[in-house]
Scaffold this active site. Sequence first.
Site, PDB file in Angstrom:
ATOM      1  CG  ASN A   1      -1.951   1.049   1.251  1.00  0.00           C
ATOM      2  OD1 ASN A   1      -1.859   1.970   0.534  1.00  0.00           O
ATOM      3  ND2 ASN A   1      -2.952   0.878   2.306  1.00  0.00           N
ATOM      4  CG  ASP A   2       1.483   3.128   3.452  1.00  0.00           C
ATOM      5  OD1 ASP A   2       0.477   3.911   3.221  1.00  0.00           O
ATOM      6  OD2 ASP A   2       1.812   2.634   4.863  1.00  0.00           O
ATOM      7  CB  VAL A   3       6.003   0.386  -0.887  1.00  0.00           C
ATOM      8  CG1 VAL A   3       6.483   0.362   0.510  1.00  0.00           C
ATOM      9  CG2 VAL A   3       5.194  -0.778  -1.357  1.00  0.00           C
TER      10      VAL A   3
END
Lengths: 489, 100
Positions: free
Chosen positions: A413-415
């Site tokens: 998600n964040d990456v």
Amino acid sequence: MSWLPTLVKACYFLAALLFILGLKRMSSPRTARGGIVWAGVGMLLAVLATFALPDLHHRGLILAAVLIGVAAAWWSGRRVAMTAMPQMVALYNGMGGGAAAGIGAVELVAHVRRAVIAVPDTSPLRPEAWALDALHQVPAVAPLSAVALVLGVLGALIGAVSFSGSLVAFAKLQGWMDRRFVFPGQRIVNLLVLLLALVHGAMLASGDLALPVIVAFFVFALLFGLLMTLPIGGADMPVVISLYNAFTGLAVAFEGYVLGNEAMIIAGMVVGAAGTLLTQLMAKAMNRSLGNVLFGSFGAAAGGAAQEISGAQKPIEAADAAVMMAYAERVAIVPGYGMAVAQAQHKVWEFAKLLIERGVKVKFAIHPVAGRMPGHMNVLLAEAGVPYDLIEDMDDINPEFPNIDVVLVIGANDVVNPVAKTDPASPIYGMPILDVAAAKHVIVVKRGKGTGFAGIENALFYADNTRMLYGDGQAAAGQLVSELKALDT
Amino acid sequence: MLDGFLALYIFMLAAFTGHEIIARVPVILHTPLMSGSNFVHGIVLVGAMIALGHATTPFETSLGFLAVLLGAGNAAGGYVVTERMLEMFKPSAGKPGGKA
């Protein structure tokens, strides 16, 4: 029996040598497996040699404690899932820090006792106090020198911080604790607690070894480790664990000086330096400074409001997703921790193999901090049997994304959040990301509509070329596999 | 007890050694190496054994007992976890189609 201490010293020397050679071997994938065995032999040698020390009391107690500790850790380490490795490293590291602090505590208390019995109102640092002490006491150990006292206190401080900090890190990664804990004035409180720990440490180091001072010192040191780790978000935990690993190394080295044990000094210092460098490498992989990780309170105090993300998430069925990838020329799979948690890596690799059989060029794209530690995802993929030449690092694959037809994001998600490049107000702004939005199509496998580990809304999910495949990673990968097989029949 | 400056030299050289070992390590080994170095500082167990070995009062003894317990956990746990991770770096894992 005069040769016995020499033999013990020789064993310690060999252990230190084996540690260094073992670590050296662990730094290359070919020799890594042998490396841990070398280091293990060194440890066994050092422990056995210690039992042979002539003036060692409480042998039964020592043996009991060693057996209990080894059995418990061996059992827990054997049965824990591969995905939970980072928190186990944190836990074992915390234990090491606690042991170092414990050594410091024993030495300080013993020092007090000797001083109190010998000359109640004389500073224990004065040589004549030690002389009297020797008359009254069984001379089990030489009293601490001034340098040993300072290093002992310092080692105890660092060890205690590493102990409580690592336990918080463990609890957070294990999901036992709220991910972030912030309150107003937190930094000032933290600073105050650290200052109090340092003041009490200075009192101890300067010879004021009253028991209440010792107790207060440890309470403040433990409290500081706790408070320092609480506000740090889960995404930053790997860096913090690595830092505490270096801390424990230093603490061990300092306590090693107090005990006059060269193996402890060398092993501790090697780990202290190696861990510090490793921490810096990890922080760099996330494009953050160490100070920012420790004091930035990730995601807590982002300046200004984050940009609004407009649009809606567009769902896709597994059948359509499978067809899209089956007839694509190039597919990139971006696995994240979510995939590992769902134990989907085997299914994902099965799916990838089917695609490869159809002539699709498949690559796995790995973000440096995918998983919970740098390299963690590589370990998990290796576990599933994914060969190395299909795995690409971020720097290698990022320029290629515009030529890739379909990117399958599974559990990450964040990456892959473009916000890191576009929104200066976002807490992850500046973090290097996998540029998947540049690909022609993106399919995101996701459990639900929530935010990621860092608690940040992901603009990728609302992009025009993104489709969402809702469901558990394991189930979704299984569906993709069966849909792909159905195409051929 | 070690001579102060001799100890300082040991500290310095060991620090350089640690730095050199890590300096050129591929990212894929960061996690196993962190775990491996976590195991190596399990040598604290030896120190804890020595500390318990010369403890006299019950208070010191219980502190020492706790330290040995924790140190043993660090050493054993660190070894098991590292070994399990590195098990996956068998050469066969590098060939396509290999099942772990």
